[in-house]
Design a protein around this motif. Structure first.
Motif, short mmCIF file in Angstrom:
data_model
loop_
_atom_site.label_atom_id
_atom_site.label_comp_id
_atom_site.label_asym_id
_atom_site.label_seq_id
_atom_site.Cartn_x
_atom_site.Cartn_y
_atom_site.Cartn_z
N SER A 10 -8.22 5.10 2.27
CA SER A 10 -7.09 4.43 2.93
C SER A 10 -6.46 5.22 4.07
N ASN A 11 -6.49 6.55 4.02
CA ASN A 11 -5.90 7.28 5.13
C ASN A 11 -6.79 7.28 6.36
N MET A 12 -8.06 6.86 6.22
CA MET A 12 -8.87 6.57 7.40
C MET A 12 -8.62 5.14 7.85
N ALA A 13 -8.56 4.21 6.90
CA ALA A 13 -8.25 2.82 7.26
C ALA A 13 -6.89 2.74 7.94
N GLY A 14 -5.90 3.46 7.39
CA GLY A 14 -4.56 3.48 7.96
C GLY A 14 -3.56 2.66 7.18
N ARG A 15 -2.45 3.28 6.81
CA ARG A 15 -1.36 2.60 6.14
C ARG A 15 -0.02 2.90 6.82
N GLY A 16 -0.07 3.47 8.03
CA GLY A 16 1.17 3.73 8.75
C GLY A 16 1.87 2.44 9.13
N PHE A 17 3.19 2.43 9.08
CA PHE A 17 3.94 1.22 9.40
C PHE A 17 3.78 0.88 10.88
N LEU A 18 3.39 -0.35 11.16
CA LEU A 18 3.07 -0.77 12.52
C LEU A 18 4.26 -0.69 13.46
N THR A 19 5.46 -0.84 12.92
CA THR A 19 6.66 -0.81 13.77
C THR A 19 7.19 0.60 14.01
N LEU A 161 0.36 15.61 -1.29
CA LEU A 161 -0.32 15.02 -2.44
C LEU A 161 0.02 15.80 -3.71
N GLY A 162 0.17 15.06 -4.81
CA GLY A 162 0.48 15.68 -6.10
C GLY A 162 1.95 15.89 -6.35
N GLN A 163 2.80 15.43 -5.43
CA GLN A 163 4.23 15.71 -5.55
C GLN A 163 5.06 14.53 -6.03
N HIS A 164 4.78 13.32 -5.54
CA HIS A 164 5.59 12.18 -5.95
C HIS A 164 4.87 10.87 -5.64
N GLY A 165 5.44 9.78 -6.11
CA GLY A 165 4.93 8.45 -5.81
C GLY A 165 3.50 8.26 -6.29
N PHE A 166 2.73 7.46 -5.51
CA PHE A 166 1.35 7.19 -5.87
C PHE A 166 0.48 8.44 -5.77
N GLY A 167 0.96 9.45 -5.05
CA GLY A 167 0.18 10.67 -4.91
C GLY A 167 0.38 11.67 -6.03
N LEU A 168 1.19 11.31 -7.00
CA LEU A 168 1.54 12.25 -8.07
C LEU A 168 0.33 12.71 -8.87
N SER A 169 -0.65 11.83 -9.03
CA SER A 169 -1.81 12.17 -9.85
C SER A 169 -2.81 13.07 -9.13
N ALA A 170 -2.67 13.24 -7.82
CA ALA A 170 -3.64 14.02 -7.04
C ALA A 170 -3.35 15.51 -7.14
N PRO A 202 6.85 6.55 2.16
CA PRO A 202 7.60 6.73 0.90
C PRO A 202 6.73 6.68 -0.35
N ASP A 203 5.49 6.18 -0.24
CA ASP A 203 4.64 6.08 -1.42
C ASP A 203 4.05 7.41 -1.85
N GLY A 204 4.14 8.44 -1.02
CA GLY A 204 3.70 9.77 -1.41
C GLY A 204 2.20 10.01 -1.34
N ILE A 205 1.44 9.06 -0.82
CA ILE A 205 -0.01 9.24 -0.74
C ILE A 205 -0.58 8.92 0.64
N HIS A 206 0.10 8.05 1.40
CA HIS A 206 -0.43 7.63 2.70
C HIS A 206 0.31 8.30 3.85
N LEU A 207 -0.44 8.75 4.83
CA LEU A 207 0.16 9.32 6.03
C LEU A 207 0.98 8.28 6.76
N ASN A 208 2.16 8.67 7.23
CA ASN A 208 2.96 7.72 8.00
C ASN A 208 2.41 7.59 9.42
N ALA A 209 2.91 6.62 10.15
CA ALA A 209 2.35 6.30 11.46
C ALA A 209 2.42 7.46 12.46
N PRO A 210 3.58 8.15 12.60
CA PRO A 210 3.60 9.29 13.52
C PRO A 210 2.58 10.36 13.16
N SER A 211 2.39 10.60 11.86
CA SER A 211 1.41 11.60 11.44
C SER A 211 -0.01 11.14 11.73
#
Length: 285
Positions: A10-19, A161-170, A202-211
């Motif tokens: 998903s971080n190659m597909a992209g989940r950054g907010f379009l706005t 990753l591994g800190q919070h949200g959906f990324g907690l398990s990583a 905010p989900d803790g696993i996906h890079l935001n758009a600026p990143s």
């Protein structure tokens, strides 16, 4: 025409907010969709309804600045939530990526493979076999596409990753990150790009758009210099800003107005006025 293959999760597909970032508009950038090279528009890699800003458009825009008379197409094949085992040579994701790439090769030259994956393997001791599988996967891609020396750019995993949200398990992301870097060091014409200082949605696993914009610039730096990028670039902010500050062409302006009209953000009369202005601009040119 040149092209690049996008593979991974998903971080190659992209989940950054379009706005969250200005759109990237460029007459010379395309994406493969429904068997056609269409005008690049985000999201490029629509693997989910929630697809958003990824790193590849920033890579493409930076490439275009260095090759202003050429056209570059993106081949989106990343799949959110995919584990490395799902990219095995006979697995559906790999077969699909190779099929799309072969189709793209009929009208373009693939000049790079962009890879980002690892979040789904950052638990349950998957790191024990990760490097062997990753090397096998990337070698198979090159062999299947008859591109033995095509540059492969591999992105590292972010520290959040591994800190919070959906990324907690990583919890084993540092081990996977080290193995990705080691794979790049041992595989010919492969280069590692750090995810240092990049931040999450905010989900803790996906890079935001600026990143994602920053990551794309780093990927292009690795491709351009054929060298690893092991730290944030000194001029990263300026290079990101340059992605969207060029004067728009008449065609780019018209595309933007068409999108705004389709989304109900402008009236039909305003849209037609933009069409007329675009035509006038082309006639003057």
């Amino acid at each position: 025409m040149k092209s690049i293959l996008m593979v991974g999760q998903s971080n190659m597909a992209g989940r950054g907010f379009l706005t969250a970032v200005p759109p990237i508009l460029n007459d010379h950038l395309r994406m493969l969709r429904n068997g056609r090279w269409q005008q690049l528009a985000e999201p490029v890699n629509v693997d989910r309804e929630v697809a958003g800003v990824g790193l590849a458009p920033a890579f493409a825009q930076a490439w275009s600045a260095d090759h202003p008379t050429e056209t570059l197409g993106l081949i989106p094949c990343a799949e959110g939530g995919s584990a490395l085992a799902e990219w095995a040579p006979d697995a559906p994701l790999m077969r699909h990526a190779i099929s799309e790439a072969h189709f793209a090769q009929e009208t373009s030259e693939i000049i790079a493979i962009l890879w980002h994956q690892g979040e789904n393997d950052s638990l349950d001791h998957h790191y024990r076999t990760y490097q062997t599988q990753l090397t096998h996967t990337l070698t198979h891609l090159r062999t299947a596409l008859n591109l033995p020396a095509v540059p492969i750019i591999l992105g590292g995993l972010p520290a959040f990753l591994g800190q919070h949200g959906f990324g907690l398990s990583a919890t084993e992301a540092p081990q996977i990150d080290a193995l990705i870097r080691q794979t790049a060091a041992e595989l010919p014409q492969a280069y590692f790009v750090t995810a240092a200082d990049l931040t999450a949605n905010p989900d803790g696993i996906h890079l935001n758009a600026p990143s994602q914009r920053r990551f794309g610039i780093r990927y292009y730096q690795a491709f351009h210099q054929r060298a690893d990028v092991l730290a944030p670039l000194a001029d990263e902010a300026q290079r990101v800003a340059a992605l969207t500050t060029h004067p728009l062409t008449a065609a780019e302006t018209l595309y933007l107005q068409s999108k705004r009209f389709a989304l109900g953000q402008t009236t039909f009369d305003e849209f037609m006025a933009a069409v007329q202005a675009s035509r006038s601009g082309e006639a003057d040119a």
